[in-house]
Enzyme design. Structure first.
Site, PDB file in Angstrom:
ATOM      1  NE  ARG A  86     -55.002 -37.317 -60.817  1.00 53.43           N
ATOM      2  CZ  ARG A  86     -55.455 -36.138 -61.274  1.00 53.43           C
ATOM      3  NH1 ARG A  86     -55.278 -35.049 -60.562  1.00 53.43           N
ATOM      4  NH2 ARG A  86     -56.049 -36.056 -62.434  1.00 53.43           N
TER       5      ARG A  86
ATOM      6  CG  HIS B   6     -51.155 -39.996 -57.117  1.00 53.06           C
ATOM      7  ND1 HIS B   6     -50.790 -38.679 -57.013  1.00 53.06           N
ATOM      8  CD2 HIS B   6     -52.113 -40.206 -56.190  1.00 53.06           C
ATOM      9  CE1 HIS B   6     -51.506 -38.102 -56.057  1.00 53.06           C
ATOM     10  NE2 HIS B   6     -52.312 -39.004 -55.555  1.00 53.06           N
TER      11      HIS B   6
ATOM     12  CE  LYS C 199     -53.390 -30.835 -53.544  1.00 54.40           C
ATOM     13  NZ  LYS C 199     -52.843 -31.241 -54.829  1.00 54.40           N
TER      14      LYS C 199
HETATM   15  C1  R5P Z   1     -52.359 -34.632 -56.128  1.00 56.66           C
HETATM   16  O1  R5P Z   1     -52.218 -35.180 -55.053  1.00 56.66           O
HETATM   17  C2  R5P Z   1     -51.278 -34.571 -57.154  1.00 56.66           C
HETATM   18  O2  R5P Z   1     -50.028 -34.794 -56.592  1.00 56.66           O
HETATM   19  C3  R5P Z   1     -51.279 -33.248 -57.894  1.00 56.66           C
HETATM   20  O3  R5P Z   1     -50.935 -32.214 -56.979  1.00 56.66           O
HETATM   21  C4  R5P Z   1     -52.616 -32.944 -58.472  1.00 56.66           C
HETATM   22  O4  R5P Z   1     -53.124 -34.056 -59.122  1.00 56.66           O
HETATM   23  C5  R5P Z   1     -52.556 -31.775 -59.420  1.00 56.66           C
HETATM   24  O5  R5P Z   1     -53.826 -31.563 -59.952  1.00 56.66           O
HETATM   25  P1  R5P Z   1     -54.268 -30.116 -60.433  1.00 56.66           P
HETATM   26  O6  R5P Z   1     -53.237 -29.619 -61.395  1.00 56.66           O
HETATM   27  O7  R5P Z   1     -55.604 -30.359 -61.101  1.00 56.66           O
HETATM   28  O8  R5P Z   1     -54.409 -29.254 -59.239  1.00 56.66           O
END
Ligand code: R5P
Length: 285
Positions: free
Chosen positions: A91, A124, A184
Site C-alpha cells: 500500500r 494492492h 470512500k
Molecule cells: C485500501 O485501498 C484497501 O483496498 C483496503 O480497503 C484498506 O486497506 C482496508 O483497510 P482498513 O481495513 O484498515 O479500513
C-alpha cells in the site's frame, strides 16, 4: 520441483504441493534467544526448481524468506520461484509526503535480486510489479471468491471504493450478478467515510469484495452505509485478512452476515483457498 512452506504459509504450501502432485517440505524455523531467525531445510540436496511460499509480512517473515532462499540455492535449487501470497508494504506504493521512501519499490528491489520468478496474489496495485526485472505475475482471487459464493443467493457485488471496482466487476461477472462501487474517503489510518450507495440496495443480499481488511474500518463503514440503504444482508469477502487490533472480532460482532477471506494469510476466517490458482500458475513453469 519442490514446494517449500515458510512459517507463514505451511497449510497453503502443502495444498499447493498436493494439487501439483510434487514434493512438499516445511522449513524448520525457530528464533534464537535474541529473536533472530534460524531456519533449516532438512535434506541433502534439491534437484530442479524450488518454490518458496511465504509472506513478506510482518517484517520477520521477509527475513525468513531470504534465509530459506539461500538454503535452497546452497542445496542446489536450479531456479527459485517466490510465491508471496500477501506482499507487505504494497500500500506504500507512492510518496504521500516529501521525505518518505517508496516502500513497495524497496521490497520489490530486495526480492528481485534473489529469485527467478515472483508470484503474488491480488497486490494492492498490480503496477507495483513493474519494479521487478524478473518474471512476475499477480494472480487474481476473484475466481475462487466467485466460486465460493455462487450458490449463496448474492444479488449484487460491491467494492468499498473505486480503486477496487475492477475486482467487484470480476467477481460479479463470474457470478452473473450486477456490480458497483461505493465512494470512500479516508479520514485517518483507522477511519473512513462511505457515501450513501448510488445503486438501489434495498432488500438486496450484498457481497462486498476488497483486496484486504486491515483495521476493518472500511468494511464497518461500508456495511453501515448499505444497511442504512436497506440491504437485506451484507457479507464481506477479502483476499487478505490482515485483521489488526481485533478487527475480525469487531467485524464478526457487527451487523455483517459473514466475514471471509482467502488463505493468503492464515486466520480463523480463511475459508477460501487460492491453492488452485497458485498451482495452475506453477504448472506453467
Ligand atoms: C485500501 O485501498 C484497501 O483496498 C483496503 O480497503 C484498506 O486497506 C482496508 O483497510 P482498513 O481495513 O484498515 O479500513
Amino acid at each position: 520441483m519442490i514446494v517449500i512452506g515458510g512459517s507463514s504459509s505451511v497449510g497453503l504450501a502443502k495444498e499447493v504441493a498436493n494439487n501439483l502432485g510434487c514434493e512438499f517440505m516445511q522449513a524448520s524455523t525457530t528464533r534464537f534467544p535474541d529473536g533472530e531467525c534460524y531456519t533449516r531445510l532438512d535434506r541433502e540436496s534439491i534437484e530442479g526448481d524450488a518454490v518458496i511460499i511465504q509472506n513478506t509480512y510482518p517484517d520477520g517473515n521477509l527475513v525468513e524468506m531470504l534465509l530459506i532462499r539461500d538454503a535452497a540455492v546452497t542445496l542446489g535449487a536450479k531456479r527459485v520461484i517466490m510465491v508471496i501470497p500477501y506482499f507487505g508494504y504494497a500500500r506504500q506504493d507512492r510518496l504521500f509526503k516529501p521525505g518518505e521512501p517508496m516502500s513497495a519499490k524497496v521490497m520489490c528491489g530486495i526480492l528481485d535480486r534473489v529469485c527467478d520468478k515472483v508470484v503474488t496474489v491480488d497486490l494492492h496495485k498490480e503496477s507495483t510489479l513493474d519494479h521487478f526485472t524478473h518474471e512476475h505475475v499477480d494472480l487474481k482471487a476473484a475466481a475462487a471468491i466467485a466460486e465460493h459464493f455462487k450458490s449463496e443467493g448474492i444479488d449484487m457485488v460491491l467494492s468499498p471504493d473505486i480503486g477496487a471496482s475492477a475486482r467487484a466487476k470480476d467477481v460479479g461477472d463470474r457470478m452473473g450478478v450486477p456490480y458497483d462501487h461505493l465512494e470512500k474517503t479516508r479520514l485517518s489510518g483507522t477511519e473512513v467515510r462511505i457515501a450513501p450507495a448510488k445503486s438501489d440496495c434495498a432488500g438486496k443480499r450484498i457481497l462486498i469484495v476488497d483486496d484486504m481488511i486491515s483495521t476493518g474500518g472500511t468494511i464497518i463503514a461500508a456495511s453501515k452505509a448499505l444497511k442504512e440503504a436497506g440491504a437485506a444482508s451484507v457479507t464481506v469477502a477479502c483476499t487478505h485478512g490482515v485483521f489488526v487490533n481485533n478487527a475480525l472480532d469487531n467485524l464478526r460482532a457487527s451487523a455483517l452476515k459473514e466475514v471471509l477471506c482467502c488463505n493468503t494469510i492464515d486466520t480463523p476466517a480463511s475459508g477460501i483457498s487460492v491453492a488452485g490458482i497458485i498451482a495452475d500458475e506453477l504448472r506453467k513453469g
